[in-house]
Design a protein around this motif. Structure first.
Motif, PDB file in Angstrom:
ATOM      1  N   MET A 102      35.045  28.556  48.909  1.00 17.31           N
ATOM      2  CA  MET A 102      35.139  30.116  49.060  1.00 17.31           C
ATOM      3  C   MET A 102      36.498  30.530  49.106  1.00 17.31           C
ATOM      4  N   MET A 103      37.214  30.025  50.132  1.00  8.81           N
ATOM      5  CA  MET A 103      39.105  29.852  50.721  1.00  8.81           C
ATOM      6  C   MET A 103      39.482  29.727  48.729  1.00  8.81           C
ATOM      7  N   ASP A 104      38.931  28.878  48.284  1.00  6.08           N
ATOM      8  CA  ASP A 104      40.014  28.132  46.834  1.00  6.08           C
ATOM      9  C   ASP A 104      39.652  28.983  46.359  1.00  6.08           C
ATOM     10  N   PHE A 105      38.252  29.345  46.090  1.00  4.28           N
ATOM     11  CA  PHE A 105      38.207  30.250  44.817  1.00  4.28           C
ATOM     12  C   PHE A 105      39.079  31.399  45.062  1.00  4.28           C
ATOM     13  N   LEU A 106      38.683  31.885  46.459  1.00 11.41           N
ATOM     14  CA  LEU A 106      39.454  33.621  46.452  1.00 11.41           C
ATOM     15  C   LEU A 106      40.537  33.128  46.680  1.00 11.41           C
ATOM     16  N   SER A 107      41.368  32.707  46.427  1.00 11.12           N
ATOM     17  CA  SER A 107      42.873  31.891  46.046  1.00 11.12           C
ATOM     18  C   SER A 107      43.336  31.339  44.334  1.00 11.12           C
ATOM     19  N   ASP A 108      42.205  30.757  43.641  1.00 11.06           N
ATOM     20  CA  ASP A 108      42.810  30.765  42.666  1.00 11.06           C
ATOM     21  C   ASP A 108      42.058  31.585  41.630  1.00 11.06           C
ATOM     22  N   VAL A 109      41.073  32.398  41.895  1.00  6.16           N
ATOM     23  CA  VAL A 109      40.574  32.830  40.566  1.00  6.16           C
ATOM     24  C   VAL A 109      41.328  33.989  41.040  1.00  6.16           C
ATOM     25  N   PHE A 110      41.077  34.620  42.108  1.00  2.00           N
ATOM     26  CA  PHE A 110      41.592  35.988  42.123  1.00  2.00           C
ATOM     27  C   PHE A 110      42.947  36.635  43.316  1.00  2.00           C
ATOM     28  N   GLU A 111      43.656  35.077  43.477  1.00  2.00           N
ATOM     29  CA  GLU A 111      45.185  34.783  43.309  1.00  2.00           C
ATOM     30  C   GLU A 111      45.699  35.885  45.127  1.00  2.00           C
ATOM     31  N   PHE A 112      44.594  35.492  45.764  1.00  2.00           N
ATOM     32  CA  PHE A 112      44.760  35.938  47.250  1.00  2.00           C
ATOM     33  C   PHE A 112      45.617  34.945  48.059  1.00  2.00           C
ATOM     34  N   ASP A 113      46.662  35.241  49.015  1.00  2.00           N
ATOM     35  CA  ASP A 113      46.990  34.342  49.712  1.00  2.00           C
ATOM     36  C   ASP A 113      45.764  34.084  51.038  1.00  2.00           C
ATOM     37  N   VAL A 114      46.183  32.623  51.001  1.00  2.00           N
ATOM     38  CA  VAL A 114      45.135  32.118  52.474  1.00  2.00           C
ATOM     39  C   VAL A 114      45.902  31.118  53.428  1.00  2.00           C
ATOM     40  N   ASP A 115      45.232  31.459  54.608  1.00  2.00           N
ATOM     41  CA  ASP A 115      45.919  30.743  55.901  1.00  2.00           C
ATOM     42  C   ASP A 115      44.245  30.123  55.977  1.00  2.00           C
ATOM     43  N   LEU A 134      39.858  43.357  29.752  1.00  2.00           N
ATOM     44  CA  LEU A 134      40.713  42.358  29.703  1.00  2.00           C
ATOM     45  C   LEU A 134      40.644  42.116  30.544  1.00  2.00           C
ATOM     46  N   GLU A 135      40.197  42.881  32.537  1.00  2.00           N
ATOM     47  CA  GLU A 135      40.359  42.707  33.391  1.00  2.00           C
ATOM     48  C   GLU A 135      38.612  41.813  33.321  1.00  2.00           C
ATOM     49  N   LEU A 136      38.008  41.411  33.143  1.00  2.00           N
ATOM     50  CA  LEU A 136      36.487  40.682  32.777  1.00  2.00           C
ATOM     51  C   LEU A 136      36.815  39.236  32.491  1.00  2.00           C
ATOM     52  N   LYS A 137      38.184  39.423  31.390  1.00  2.00           N
ATOM     53  CA  LYS A 137      38.480  37.987  30.183  1.00  2.00           C
ATOM     54  C   LYS A 137      39.050  37.276  31.345  1.00  2.00           C
ATOM     55  N   GLU A 138      39.964  37.907  31.669  1.00  2.00           N
ATOM     56  CA  GLU A 138      41.124  37.222  32.638  1.00  2.00           C
ATOM     57  C   GLU A 138      40.233  36.532  33.847  1.00  2.00           C
ATOM     58  N   ILE A 139      39.030  37.405  34.705  1.00  2.00           N
ATOM     59  CA  ILE A 139      38.303  36.678  35.621  1.00  2.00           C
ATOM     60  C   ILE A 139      37.910  35.802  34.730  1.00  2.00           C
ATOM     61  N   MET A 140      37.488  35.415  33.872  1.00  2.00           N
ATOM     62  CA  MET A 140      36.378  34.529  33.516  1.00  2.00           C
ATOM     63  C   MET A 140      37.621  33.364  33.316  1.00  2.00           C
ATOM     64  N   SER A 141      38.607  34.269  32.205  1.00  2.17           N
ATOM     65  CA  SER A 141      39.814  32.878  32.078  1.00  2.17           C
ATOM     66  C   SER A 141      40.474  31.987  33.515  1.00  2.17           C
ATOM     67  N   LYS A 142      40.230  32.470  33.971  1.00  2.00           N
ATOM     68  CA  LYS A 142      40.831  32.018  34.873  1.00  2.00           C
ATOM     69  C   LYS A 142      39.943  31.805  36.434  1.00  2.00           C
ATOM     70  N   TYR A 143      38.367  31.465  36.664  1.00  2.00           N
ATOM     71  CA  TYR A 143      37.276  30.954  36.673  1.00  2.00           C
ATOM     72  C   TYR A 143      37.621  29.578  35.708  1.00  2.00           C
ATOM     73  N   ASN A 144      37.072  29.372  34.709  1.00  2.00           N
ATOM     74  CA  ASN A 144      37.289  28.520  33.892  1.00  2.00           C
ATOM     75  C   ASN A 144      38.387  27.258  34.487  1.00  2.00           C
ATOM     76  N   PHE A 145      39.629  27.581  34.914  1.00  2.00           N
ATOM     77  CA  PHE A 145      40.359  27.033  34.826  1.00  2.00           C
ATOM     78  C   PHE A 145      40.370  26.255  35.870  1.00  2.00           C
ATOM     79  N   PHE A 146      39.964  27.327  37.548  1.00  4.29           N
ATOM     80  CA  PHE A 146      39.534  26.471  37.837  1.00  4.29           C
ATOM     81  C   PHE A 146      38.305  25.313  37.912  1.00  4.29           C
ATOM     82  N   LEU A 147      37.950  26.008  37.749  1.00  4.80           N
ATOM     83  CA  LEU A 147      36.474  24.797  37.699  1.00  4.80           C
ATOM     84  C   LEU A 147      37.434  23.144  36.280  1.00  4.80           C
TER      85      LEU A 147
END
Length: 116
Positions: free
Chosen positions: A1-14, A57-70
């Motif tokens: 979950m932390m990888d998902f939040l970091s990679d897809v949503f660009e959150f900083d994770v500790d 555009l935000e929807l497309k960006e999320i899809m793009s980031k998620y596909n890159f994550f996969l």
């Protein structure tokens, strides 16, 4: 979950303190280790993370980031994850089911695309 939040949503994770943050938003993740009998085989435990996005555009960006994550992940693990985009006359709904079967839903209301 932390990888998902970091990679897809660009959150900083500790990962030491299990804190997730971005700008003024801060979350702390907790793991419940005990099994609760009525939650067996529920998948996402009945929880759906649901978000409204302001533009297509935000929807497309999320899809793009998620596909890159996969793409970056091991292909064996990605078989249990799924991405689905559904559109009706009022909304576009992107649903992502992650490896732990958590459901992430992103809704764009058609006709309300904000110009920035």
């Amino acid at each position: 979950m932390m990888d998902f939040l970091s990679d897809v949503f660009e959150f900083d994770v500790d990962s030491v303190t299990d804190n997730v943050f971005r700008d003024s938003l801060s979350l702390k993740l907790f793991e419940i280790k005990e099994k609760i009998p009525y939650q067996a085989n529920i998948g996402s435990l009945g929880v759906i993370f649901s978000f409204k996005v302001k533009s297509e555009l935000e929807l497309k960006e999320i899809m793009s980031k998620y596909n890159f994550f996969l793409y970056r992940k091991n292909q064996i693990l990605t078989r249990t994850e799924k991405l689905e985009l559904v559109q009706n006359e009022r909304q576009k709904i992107l649903t992502i089911t992650d490896i732990d079967q958590r459901v992430w839903r992103f809704v764009f209301d058609i006709g309300l695309d904000f110009v920035l």
